[in-house]
Design a protein around this motif. Structure first.
Motif, PDB file in Angstrom:
ATOM      1  N   ALA A  19       3.379  37.716 165.825  1.00 44.39           N
ATOM      2  CA  ALA A  19       4.828  37.543 166.375  1.00 44.39           C
ATOM      3  C   ALA A  19       5.850  38.086 165.557  1.00 44.39           C
ATOM      4  N   SER A  20       5.794  38.243 164.157  1.00 39.47           N
ATOM      5  CA  SER A  20       6.424  38.811 163.299  1.00 39.47           C
ATOM      6  C   SER A  20       6.875  40.261 163.375  1.00 39.47           C
ATOM      7  N   LEU A  21       5.891  40.862 163.956  1.00 37.45           N
ATOM      8  CA  LEU A  21       5.990  42.332 164.246  1.00 37.45           C
ATOM      9  C   LEU A  21       7.205  42.560 165.144  1.00 37.45           C
ATOM     10  N   ARG A  22       7.335  41.902 165.969  1.00 39.39           N
ATOM     11  CA  ARG A  22       8.221  41.917 166.979  1.00 39.39           C
ATOM     12  C   ARG A  22       9.742  41.923 166.320  1.00 39.39           C
ATOM     13  N   VAL A  23       9.960  41.514 165.319  1.00 40.11           N
ATOM     14  CA  VAL A  23      10.996  41.233 164.575  1.00 40.11           C
ATOM     15  C   VAL A  23      11.199  42.433 163.487  1.00 40.11           C
ATOM     16  N   SER A  24      10.119  42.769 162.770  1.00 37.23           N
ATOM     17  CA  SER A  24      10.055  43.889 161.929  1.00 37.23           C
ATOM     18  C   SER A  24      10.281  45.322 162.316  1.00 37.23           C
ATOM     19  N   GLY A  25       9.881  45.222 163.602  1.00 36.22           N
ATOM     20  CA  GLY A  25       9.343  46.554 164.304  1.00 36.22           C
ATOM     21  C   GLY A  25       8.311  47.300 163.732  1.00 36.22           C
ATOM     22  N   LYS A  26       7.210  46.775 163.025  1.00 40.00           N
ATOM     23  CA  LYS A  26       6.466  47.397 162.447  1.00 40.00           C
ATOM     24  C   LYS A  26       4.959  47.193 163.242  1.00 40.00           C
ATOM     25  N   GLN A  27       3.994  47.896 162.857  1.00 36.27           N
ATOM     26  CA  GLN A  27       2.478  47.427 163.212  1.00 36.27           C
ATOM     27  C   GLN A  27       1.754  46.765 162.087  1.00 36.27           C
ATOM     28  N   MET A  28       0.701  46.275 162.246  1.00 39.12           N
ATOM     29  CA  MET A  28       0.003  45.432 161.166  1.00 39.12           C
ATOM     30  C   MET A  28      -0.434  46.533 160.257  1.00 39.12           C
ATOM     31  N   LYS A  29      -0.805  47.689 160.745  1.00 43.99           N
ATOM     32  CA  LYS A  29      -1.343  48.529 159.914  1.00 43.99           C
ATOM     33  C   LYS A  29      -0.371  49.237 159.015  1.00 43.99           C
ATOM     34  N   ASP A  30       1.005  49.006 159.080  1.00 41.11           N
ATOM     35  CA  ASP A  30       2.165  49.613 158.327  1.00 41.11           C
ATOM     36  C   ASP A  30       2.346  48.591 157.153  1.00 41.11           C
ATOM     37  N   HIS A  31       1.880  47.483 157.126  1.00 41.93           N
ATOM     38  CA  HIS A  31       2.061  46.402 155.996  1.00 41.93           C
ATOM     39  C   HIS A  31       1.202  46.428 154.889  1.00 41.93           C
ATOM     40  N   LYS A  32       1.558  45.789 153.869  1.00 44.47           N
ATOM     41  CA  LYS A  32       0.608  45.851 152.791  1.00 44.47           C
ATOM     42  C   LYS A  32       0.587  44.132 152.178  1.00 44.47           C
ATOM     43  N   PHE A  33      -0.427  43.664 152.131  1.00 45.95           N
ATOM     44  CA  PHE A  33      -0.747  42.078 151.964  1.00 45.95           C
ATOM     45  C   PHE A  33      -1.165  41.508 150.887  1.00 45.95           C
ATOM     46  N   LEU A  34      -0.629  40.538 150.188  1.00 46.61           N
ATOM     47  CA  LEU A  34      -0.999  39.833 148.950  1.00 46.61           C
ATOM     48  C   LEU A  34      -1.131  38.213 149.381  1.00 46.61           C
ATOM     49  N   PHE A  35      -2.446  38.117 149.024  1.00 51.60           N
ATOM     50  CA  PHE A  35      -2.707  36.544 149.146  1.00 51.60           C
ATOM     51  C   PHE A  35      -2.654  35.966 147.688  1.00 51.60           C
ATOM     52  N   PRO A  58       4.096  43.769 147.987  1.00 54.81           N
ATOM     53  CA  PRO A  58       3.550  43.235 149.592  1.00 54.81           C
ATOM     54  C   PRO A  58       4.622  43.360 150.301  1.00 54.81           C
ATOM     55  N   SER A  59       4.613  43.746 151.502  1.00 61.57           N
ATOM     56  CA  SER A  59       5.540  43.270 152.569  1.00 61.57           C
ATOM     57  C   SER A  59       5.353  41.958 153.276  1.00 61.57           C
ATOM     58  N   ILE A  60       3.982  41.277 153.180  1.00 61.43           N
ATOM     59  CA  ILE A  60       3.721  40.027 153.678  1.00 61.43           C
ATOM     60  C   ILE A  60       2.813  39.440 152.697  1.00 61.43           C
ATOM     61  N   LEU A  61       3.414  38.224 152.203  1.00 65.18           N
ATOM     62  CA  LEU A  61       3.029  37.294 151.159  1.00 65.18           C
ATOM     63  C   LEU A  61       2.259  35.988 151.764  1.00 65.18           C
ATOM     64  N   ILE A  62       1.171  35.646 151.547  1.00 62.54           N
ATOM     65  CA  ILE A  62       0.378  34.577 152.167  1.00 62.54           C
ATOM     66  C   ILE A  62      -0.155  33.530 151.117  1.00 62.54           C
ATOM     67  N   PHE A  68      -9.462  38.824 159.541  1.00 66.38           N
ATOM     68  CA  PHE A  68      -8.807  38.981 160.819  1.00 66.38           C
ATOM     69  C   PHE A  68      -7.725  39.974 161.102  1.00 66.38           C
ATOM     70  N   LEU A  69      -7.200  40.114 159.837  1.00 66.52           N
ATOM     71  CA  LEU A  69      -5.997  41.187 159.610  1.00 66.52           C
ATOM     72  C   LEU A  69      -6.708  42.569 159.687  1.00 66.52           C
ATOM     73  N   VAL A  70      -8.024  42.672 159.035  1.00 67.83           N
ATOM     74  CA  VAL A  70      -8.847  43.983 159.235  1.00 67.83           C
ATOM     75  C   VAL A  70      -9.036  44.218 160.535  1.00 67.83           C
ATOM     76  N   LEU A  71      -9.521  43.271 161.225  1.00 62.73           N
ATOM     77  CA  LEU A  71      -9.884  43.572 162.648  1.00 62.73           C
ATOM     78  C   LEU A  71      -8.858  44.182 163.306  1.00 62.73           C
ATOM     79  N   ARG A  94      -5.489  47.621 152.263  1.00 65.41           N
ATOM     80  CA  ARG A  94      -3.990  47.255 152.327  1.00 65.41           C
ATOM     81  C   ARG A  94      -4.135  45.850 151.930  1.00 65.41           C
ATOM     82  N   VAL A  95      -5.156  45.164 151.640  1.00 60.48           N
ATOM     83  CA  VAL A  95      -5.385  43.552 151.496  1.00 60.48           C
ATOM     84  C   VAL A  95      -5.600  43.138 149.998  1.00 60.48           C
TER      85      VAL A  95
END
Length: 588
Positions: free
Chosen positions: A292-308, A383-387, A321-324, A339-340
């Motif tokens: 859902a956040s992609l609709r606000v950021s205008g990006k695809q999942m592959k454009d993000h970098k993730f840090l858990f 990262p652009s996404i922090l979890i 699941f993000l990898v899939l 990217r994870v």
């Protein structure tokens, strides 16, 4: 085919089926059949309960109003939990209707965060048997224990061993509150019939010294059993469940420790109709919010970098699941994994760190120098996404949040740990320190936040968006196994139901009030996936899957006893169908 009233008259003489007056008191003591003061005067007279209730006759709507009045007047959330548990023990239909129609106010009480407190106080609030306690000493006799459960049509089992309850740790047998709460949501939000649900506590002891010394503790007073003996008990339980109720009985693993959760999922996923909600359910709901956040950021999942922050079973489930999803976006598996990034109590997850590596986190270990400090890791990864999935309150500090806003126009921040006291940051902190630009979601509910006159309504990434619908779909089509693709499909279905209005208000999930509708949609998606991968056994495949799902859902409305109880003449125009007769027989 219909049953004539003459046949009903004959059947009504059978004490074991209807019992009438001799069993009237049992009907009002049975939460499945009890209607409280909603029994009409004719029903009271025929059942032989006239005078056992106050003379006023209330509709279910009037009962709902009175219960809500009592609910709102309770001094604490724990008192509200106890009130609802008492109602569930007395009048199932009223309880489930109240929860279903008041999801936003009831969810925090029936489940997170109050259920965590209820588990901690379980020895004080335990009232009556609800579910089964299977101990390590029952090895070799588990099927006999399951045979003591009176229901012959169990379709959904939620089992825990109590070792990792929410973010509270090892609560042993007190963890029984979790399966009870989960199954209450299966019915209230997914329409699974309550008599088809069974909570199981797998009591193998506890390593919580406070509990072992607690005079109110209700479980085994011994250290937690591990190793081959533990595995033998779980094996026996899984086999006994399917032997007792069939191979397509849904088995949900809940709040197992990291050392066992993924290992048991890998062991049983292809052999049983089972899933682990902490891994797959959490991953599904997190993915839904991120989609859902992609609709606000205008990006695809592959454009993000993730840090858990956190690298346990829940974090690894989300990461997988993000990898899939990124592979579907066009990346190779190697590119997606790169990217994870993950950080845990031992620092950044890298290949040569001093603490070593265990579990599925090894898949995401990077060829990078070891770092102990989370803020240093954040600076490196940017990262652009922090979890957050570490159950460490406040780890997303003001500096962390401000840096996320510095590097990203719309930083995505998910503080998923439960209960609220364990959240990595609050909604107010996330919005305040990012100047209102954060796309925020949490595992526990937070109140709306106002920043410079703008009201943000943070979304709650609650697993209840996902697991009731998946469970309902799996049950009604008789699935033999549940693949990860089921949860991917469920996540996309949930994300598709987020409206532009929701997004404009800061929500990355639909309102909780719409969960029952979401569950129907996810159940339909689950059934379709079941037929696509060959795991569904219902034949023929339903043409109108949505109508089929709705026809199988639990009805909160009260049943009328009059058509069966009254010895009405044929000319009165009443005839009972086989289905009506069967429903009443099962009910009584």
């Amino acid at each position: 085919m219909v049953r004539s009233t003459s046949l009903l008259r004959a059947v009504s003489k059978d004490h074991h089926i209807l019992g009438l007056r001799s069993r009237g008191i049992d009907i009002i003591r049975n939460p499945r059949t009890n209607k409280g003061m909603a029994f009409t005067l004719p029903e009271r007279q025929v059942l032989g309960i006239h005078g056992l209730l106050p003379p006023t006759v209330l509709t279910q709507e009037e009962q709902l109003y009175r219960t809500m009045q009592s609910f709102t007047r309770q001094p604490t959330d724990l008192d509200r939990y106890i009130l609802l548990a008492g109602l569930q023990d007395r009048n199932e239909k009223l309880f489930y209707r109240i929860v279903s129609e008041n999801v936003e106010s009831m969810m925090p009480i029936v489940y997170t965060p109050t259920v965590g407190l209820a588990c901690q106080r379980f020895g004080l609030i335990y009232r009556r048997p609800r579910g089964l306690f299977v101990t390590i000493h029952d090895r070799g006799h588990v099927f006999e224990l399951l045979s003591n459960w009176p229901e012959e049509s169990v379709k959904a089992v939620v089992v825990t061993d109590g070792e990792r309850i929410l973010g509270l740790g090892d609560l042993g047998a007190f963890g029984m509150g979790i399966p009870i709460g989960k199954l209450a949501l299966y019915t209230a939000l997914g329409g699974v019939k309550p008599h088809q649900c069974l909570p199981i506590m797998l009591d193998v002891g506890t390593d919580n010294e406070d509990l072992l010394d607690n005079k109110l503790y209700i479980g085994l007073r011994q250290k937690r059993e591990r190793g081959p003996v533990y595995d033998e008990l779980v094996d026996e339980l899984m086999h006994a469940i399917t032997e007792r109720w069939g191979a397509n009985t849904l088995i949900q693993h809940e709040d197992f420790a990291n050392a066992n959760a993924q290992r048991l999922l890998d062991k049983y996923q292809q052999r049983y109709c089972m899933f682990n909600d902490d891994i797959q359910g959490t991953a599904g709901v997190a993915l839904a919010g991120l989609l859902a956040s992609l609709r606000v950021s205008g990006k695809q999942m592959k454009d993000h970098k993730f840090l858990f922050q956190g690298a346990g079973s829940a974090a690894c489930g989300i990461a997988n699941f993000l990898v899939l999803q990124m592979i579907e976006d066009g990346l190779t598996e190697e590119e997606a994994v790169s990217r994870v990034w993950m950080n845990d109590a031992d620092g950044l997850v890298v290949q040569d760190r001093p603490a070593g590596m265990s579990g599925t986190k090894a898949r995401f270990a990077k060829d990078h120098p070891h770092l102990n400090n989370f803020e240093d890791a954040l600076e490196i990864v940017k990262p652009s996404i922090l979890i957050g999935a570490c159950a460490t309150a406040g780890v997303f500090t003001e500096k962390v949040l401000k840096n996320m806003a510095l590097w990203n126009e719309r930083p995505v921040i998910f503080a998923l740990s439960n209960p609220t006291s364990k959240a990595e940051c609050t909604a107010e902190e996330a919005y305040t320190h990012t100047e209102g630009r954060a796309l925020f979601a949490s595992g526990s509910p937070f109140d709306p936040v106002t920043i410079d006159g703008t009201i943000f309504r943070p979304g709650q990434g609650n697993n209840a968006y996902i697991f009731p619908g998946v469970g309902l779909g799996a049950i009604v089509c008789g699935m033999r196994r549940i693949s990860d693709k089921v949860f991917l499909r469920a996540a996309r279905t949930c994300a598709d139901m987020v409206t532009e209005l929701d997004l404009s208000q800061g929500r990355l999930y639909p309102p909780l009030s719409s969960i029952r509708e979401i569950s129907v949609r996810i159940a339909v998606a689950t059934i379709q996936e079941g037929y696509d991968d060959g795991s569904a056994t219902l034949d023929p495949e339903p043409r109108d899957k949505e109508a089929f799902v709705k026809s199988k859902m639990y009805d909160f409305r009260y049943d009328s006893f009059l058509p069966i109880l009254y010895d009405w003449p044929e000319e009165a125009g009443f005839q009972a169908t086989d289905q009506q007769f069967s429903n009443f027989r099962d009910m009584t």
